[in-house]
Design a protein around this motif. Structure first.
Motif, short mmCIF file in Angstrom:
data_model
loop_
_atom_site.label_atom_id
_atom_site.label_comp_id
_atom_site.label_asym_id
_atom_site.label_seq_id
_atom_site.Cartn_x
_atom_site.Cartn_y
_atom_site.Cartn_z
N LYS A 38 0.79 9.32 -5.69
CA LYS A 38 1.07 10.63 -5.11
C LYS A 38 -0.02 11.05 -4.12
O LYS A 38 -0.43 12.22 -4.09
N ALA A 39 -0.48 10.09 -3.31
CA ALA A 39 -1.48 10.34 -2.28
C ALA A 39 -0.75 10.70 -0.99
O ALA A 39 -0.39 9.82 -0.19
N ALA A 40 -0.52 11.98 -0.78
CA ALA A 40 0.34 12.45 0.30
C ALA A 40 -0.18 12.08 1.69
O ALA A 40 0.59 11.62 2.55
N ASP A 41 -1.48 12.29 1.95
CA ASP A 41 -2.02 11.99 3.27
C ASP A 41 -1.96 10.50 3.57
O ASP A 41 -1.58 10.09 4.67
N ARG A 42 -2.34 9.69 2.60
CA ARG A 42 -2.29 8.24 2.77
C ARG A 42 -0.85 7.78 2.99
O ARG A 42 -0.57 6.95 3.84
N LEU A 43 0.07 8.33 2.22
CA LEU A 43 1.48 7.98 2.32
C LEU A 43 2.02 8.31 3.71
O LEU A 43 2.74 7.51 4.31
N ALA A 44 1.66 9.47 4.23
CA ALA A 44 2.12 9.87 5.57
C ALA A 44 1.63 8.89 6.63
O ALA A 44 2.39 8.50 7.52
N ALA B 75 0.83 -1.20 0.00
CA ALA B 75 0.00 0.00 0.00
C ALA B 75 0.87 1.26 0.00
O ALA B 75 0.53 2.26 -0.65
N LEU B 76 2.00 1.20 0.69
CA LEU B 76 2.94 2.32 0.73
C LEU B 76 3.48 2.61 -0.67
O LEU B 76 3.49 3.76 -1.13
N LYS B 77 3.89 1.56 -1.36
CA LYS B 77 4.40 1.73 -2.72
C LYS B 77 3.33 2.29 -3.66
O LYS B 77 3.60 3.16 -4.48
N GLN B 78 2.11 1.79 -3.51
CA GLN B 78 1.01 2.27 -4.35
C GLN B 78 0.70 3.73 -4.05
O GLN B 78 0.44 4.51 -4.96
N ALA B 79 0.75 4.12 -2.79
CA ALA B 79 0.49 5.51 -2.42
C ALA B 79 1.55 6.43 -3.00
O ALA B 79 1.26 7.57 -3.39
N MET B 80 2.80 5.94 -3.06
CA MET B 80 3.87 6.74 -3.68
C MET B 80 3.59 6.94 -5.16
O MET B 80 3.73 8.05 -5.70
N LYS B 81 3.18 5.87 -5.84
CA LYS B 81 2.87 5.94 -7.28
C LYS B 81 1.70 6.88 -7.53
O LYS B 81 1.69 7.63 -8.50
N LEU C 190 3.75 6.30 9.04
CA LEU C 190 3.60 6.24 10.50
C LEU C 190 3.42 4.80 10.97
O LEU C 190 3.97 4.40 12.00
N ILE C 191 2.65 4.03 10.22
CA ILE C 191 2.44 2.62 10.56
C ILE C 191 3.77 1.88 10.51
O ILE C 191 4.13 1.14 11.44
N ASN C 192 4.52 2.07 9.43
CA ASN C 192 5.83 1.41 9.29
C ASN C 192 6.77 1.82 10.42
O ASN C 192 7.50 0.98 10.95
N ALA C 193 6.75 3.10 10.78
CA ALA C 193 7.63 3.58 11.85
C ALA C 193 7.26 2.93 13.18
O ALA C 193 8.15 2.53 13.95
N VAL D 289 -7.37 4.88 7.06
CA VAL D 289 -6.25 4.17 6.43
C VAL D 289 -5.79 3.02 7.31
O VAL D 289 -5.56 1.90 6.83
N ILE D 290 -5.66 3.26 8.61
CA ILE D 290 -5.19 2.23 9.54
C ILE D 290 -6.16 1.06 9.58
O ILE D 290 -5.76 -0.11 9.57
N GLU D 291 -7.46 1.36 9.59
CA GLU D 291 -8.46 0.31 9.71
C GLU D 291 -8.52 -0.61 8.48
O GLU D 291 -9.06 -1.71 8.57
N GLU D 292 -7.94 -0.18 7.37
CA GLU D 292 -7.88 -1.05 6.18
C GLU D 292 -7.08 -2.32 6.48
O GLU D 292 -7.30 -3.35 5.85
#
Length: 157
Positions: free
Chosen positions: A18-24, A10-16, A28-31, A90-93
């Motif tokens: 360019k979904a800034a809020d989702r990516l952030a 999902a992180l990679k897809q959000a980068m592609k 946070l989840i990864n961190a 996003v987290i609940e997904e």
């Protein structure tokens, strides 16, 4: 597919996208997952954490954001509350489907029967059984009073 893999995809897809809020939020989840791994390593445990721990982290993140959103709404900061609610979505997904109140009540009854709990002193055993089976699917803040009610109906409280 495990939760960590789903988050990374999902992180990679959000980068592609360019979904800034989702990516952030995904970062946070990864961190949070990496922080838990570092803490586990410092304690001498296995460095990689399992799905159960990741679900617990996600559940905690959701709970924190719900509390923050409520505080922001009470303070009149609807813009910040809306951002917190977006992060929750996003987290609940990545969390399993939440149990309904009826399903949670049935799960509590089953856990009380399964553990052979007789009094309020056995509440810890029941909660441990619920956490082992329903991590990420149940709000344990609501489950605690349900367990207490169930055990109090059996004996003295």
């Amino acid at each position: 597919m495990d939760t960590r893999t789903r988050v990374n995809q999902a992180l990679k897809q959000a980068m592609k996208d360019k979904a800034a809020d989702r990516l952030a939020t995904l970062r946070l989840i990864n961190a949070a997952i990496k922080d838990r791994e570092i803490a586990a390593r410092a304690d001498g445990e296995e460095s990689s954490i399992g799905d159960e721990e990741i679900l617990a982290i996600l559940g905690k993140m959701t709970k924190q954001r719900k509390e923050s959103a409520r505080a922001y709404e009470e303070g009149g900061r609807l813009d910040l509350a809306e951002r917190e609610l977006g992060e929750i979505a996003v987290i609940e997904e990545f969390l399993p489907q939440q149990l309904s109140d009826e399903e949670a009540a049935d799960a509590v009854k089953a856990a009380v029967a399964e553990t052979g709990a007789e009094s309020i002193r056995d509440m810890g055993k029941v909660m441990a059984a619920l956490k082992a089976k329903y991590t990420g699917q149940m709000d344990f803040g609501k489950a605690g009073p349900m367990v207490k009610d169930q055990l109090c109906s059996k004996g003295d409280c």
